[in-house]
Write an enzyme that holds these catalytic residues in place. Structure first.
Site, short mmCIF file in Angstrom:
data_model
loop_
_atom_site.label_atom_id
_atom_site.label_comp_id
_atom_site.label_asym_id
_atom_site.label_seq_id
_atom_site.Cartn_x
_atom_site.Cartn_y
_atom_site.Cartn_z
N SER A 20 40.24 -18.95 -74.50
CA SER A 20 41.42 -19.09 -73.65
C SER A 20 41.04 -19.17 -72.18
O SER A 20 40.13 -18.49 -71.71
CB SER A 20 42.32 -17.86 -73.87
N LYS A 44 45.33 -21.63 -73.09
CA LYS A 44 45.53 -20.87 -71.85
C LYS A 44 46.59 -19.80 -72.11
O LYS A 44 47.48 -20.01 -72.94
CB LYS A 44 46.00 -21.86 -70.77
N CYS A 128 44.01 -9.20 -69.30
CA CYS A 128 43.79 -10.05 -68.13
C CYS A 128 43.66 -9.17 -66.89
O CYS A 128 44.58 -8.43 -66.55
CB CYS A 128 44.94 -11.03 -67.92
N ASN A 190 37.23 -9.66 -72.94
CA ASN A 190 37.78 -10.42 -71.82
C ASN A 190 36.82 -10.22 -70.64
O ASN A 190 35.75 -9.62 -70.79
CB ASN A 190 39.20 -9.94 -71.50
N GLY A 215 30.44 -15.43 -68.18
CA GLY A 215 29.18 -16.17 -68.14
C GLY A 215 28.02 -15.32 -68.64
O GLY A 215 28.21 -14.15 -69.03
N GLY A 263 33.55 -19.71 -73.63
CA GLY A 263 34.41 -19.77 -72.45
C GLY A 263 33.77 -20.50 -71.30
O GLY A 263 33.82 -21.73 -71.20
#
Lengths: 301, 254
Positions: A20, A44, A128, A190, A215, A263
């Protein structure tokens, strides 16, 4: 060779899922390759109302990682249903809708709307880090994780994945809380809360000051949390965090993930997720792995 | 848009911190409109993200970009040598779109921003152009000869060490008494583009500006490169990589 995996009754042709927030609603990458080759795609984050997100700059490159603070810019659930579902319905890959909100009621209404569509799974975004209200606020305390999961599960007709935040005291407690609330699967991690500073201007690089780190820099953190969660729960886990190679995919599966999400790598190379599908098959041949499922949770220690 | 393998043909230093890279494509390129950009690898494997650069010139086999050294990514590109391989996604963004009513075109470039404008004269070869290029000092002057091949050119420097003394917007405004273009195309710093937009508004001339933003994917998926726009009084964050980089000045400069 068997590369297919099953998560909560949903069959994925391979364990590679686009994560996402890095894959839009799929259309953008369909310009580069046949996205049906992926195991699945995750949209998203979708909220009840359309959102404009945070001010720019929203991205900063840091050592082996990227910080972002998009802040859930999205067309809202009705915009998603009108603009994006028609395209997603043409795909032959698992479509997962990522749902976010500011209140429990928001989450419930959004999930109810999406439950009536052809989307195969819902991923509950309670992690988030880039919005003030909601988002991670629901994902920090195990008690609130369980409460929101249970509330959404009641109205959710598709299998429910709960996406966990790494910014918590004990990931095992939160994983168990989601399972107790009725989650059919977990996805983690996340982004990790972080910031970047420009020493010359003495200003934060992100307009939002803080952002979420992703990353390769976060991969060891993610691997440990997947492993910890795997030991804590019975439901399947989707591993996320800095995956850029087929070796990374196998490591996450050995730690306990049944599938993975890609991602940041999509941002480095638009073909990244597609390449990983091929590279994973090649690596399985090299390592004499006939069935990818045999790797899941196979850590020797 | 396509991810294309490029080989560096040459790398030429233009000023103290600006260089020009010619990149040969491994396959034929789709036409690139003036103002569109390339999302290019930096050549430094420790850097993850690509960097967006407007296309200075292009043909079916190559892309030329002009780069100012502003950080690690551009410093790495400055070291690129003939034969180095860099992947780039191209063409990206909307570029400058001119309709038939816009025959007389003013090109306003601030510093390296002028690099976004030259290719417009290739995309629309039959229009009439006048170029106004502004720089800080004589040492920083770029592109005068390149633009002179396609348009008339006037140059300004902030300190008067070359050409007109003052801002390029003032140089342009002076000419408006004898020449009124149908549209103004602008690329430069934000204050320069704001000043140009103000002049355009005062003279009732439409203006298009090319915006810059820190980017992630470059293809519209990650939503990090947004800029604020106002349409009918409503704030809307639009993606510089897809809805831009070229915007109507009224929409982004208000």
């Amino acid at each position: 060779m068997i590369t297919s995996v099953n998560i909560a009754g949903v069959a994925f042709k391979n364990p590679i899922i686009a994560a996402s927030g890095t894959f839009g609603f799929g259309k953008e990458y369909a310009n580069f390759y046949d996205i049906d080759l992926l195991g699945g795609i995750c949209t998203k984050g979708i909220t009840l109302e359309a959102r404009q997100g945070n001010p720019a700059p929203r991205i900063a490159e840091t050592h082996a990682g990227i910080l972002n603070s998009v802040g859930l810019q999205n067309p809202g659930v009705e915009g998603f249903i009108q603009e994006d579902i028609p395209f997603l319905e043409t795909l032959d890959t698992v479509v997962i809708a990522n749902v976010a909100g500011s209140t429990e009621e928001d989450y419930i209404k959004t999930v109810q709307r999406i439950s009536s569509t052809s989307v195969q799974m819902i991923e509950l975004n309670i992690s988030c880090p880039n919005v003030k209200a909601g988002g991670m606020a629901f994902g920090v305390l195990p008690s609130s994780v369980e409460k929101i999961t249970a509330a959404v599960k009641k109205v959710c007709t598709q299998p429910l994945i709960v996406k966990l935040s790494p910014n918590v005291a004990n990931i095992a407690d939160n994983a168990r809380a989601a399972q107790n609330g009725g989650a059919d699967a977990l996805s983690l991690i996340n982004t990790v809360s972080g910031m970047a500073i420009d020493y010359k201007t003495r200003r934060p690089v992100l307009a939002n000051v803080y952002g979420g780190l992703s990353g390769p820099a976060v991969k060891p953190i993610a691997l440990k949390m997947v492993h910890t969660a795997y030991r804590a729960v019975k439901i399947p886990i989707i591993g996320i965090g800095g995956i850029t190679t087929a070796e990374d995919v196998l490591e996450f599966m050995i730690a306990g993930a049944r599938a993975v999400q890609i991602g940041s790598a999509n941002l480095f190379n638009p073909l990244a997720a597609n390449l990983l599908v091929t590279q994973l098959s090649n690596l399985m041949t090299t390592c004499k792995i006939n069935n990818i499922n045999e790797c899941v949770g196979s850590l020797n220690y | 848009m396509k991810d294309i393998k490029f080989t560096v043909e040459w790398n030429e230093r233009l000023t103290a911190n600006v260089f020009m890279l010619k990149l040969a494509a491994a396959e034929p390129l789709a036409p690139i409109r003036g103002g569109q950009f390339i999302h290019l690898e930096t050549g430094d494997k420790s850097l993850l993200l690509r960097r967006p650069f407007c296309v200075f010139m292009s043909d079916t086999n190559s892309v030329t970009v002009v780069v100012a050294i502003t950080g690690k990514g551009t410093a790495s590109l400055a070291q690129a040598k003939k034969g180095d391989v860099l992947n780039g996604i191209v063409p990206l963004g909307n570029g400058f779109v001119l309709d038939n009513a816009r025959q007389n075109v003013a090109l306003l470039g601030g510093g390296i921003g002028a690099a976004a404008l030259l290719q417009v004269t290739e995309t629309y070869p039959h229009n009439n152009y006048r170029s106004y290029l502004g720089f800080a000092t004589a040492d920083a002057v770029l592109f005068e000869k390149d633009f002179a091949r396609a348009t008339s050119v006037k140059v300004s420097t902030d300190d008067g060490s070359y050409g007109f003394k003052g801002f390029v917007t003032a140089l342009f405004e002076k000419d408006l008494s004898e020449w009124k273009p149908d549209v103004i195309l602008v690329c430069g710093t934000l204050p320069m583009m704001r000043a140009a937009a103000k002049i355009a508004q005062a003279h009732n001339i439409p203006a298009l500006v090319s915006m810059e933003a820190r980017m992630g994917c470059g293809v519209g998926a990650c939503l990090v490169c947004t800029c604020e726009t106002k349409q009918n009084g409503k704030l809307k964050n639009l993606r510089v990589c897809v809805e831009g980089p070229v915007f109507d000045a009224n929409v982004v400069m208000c």
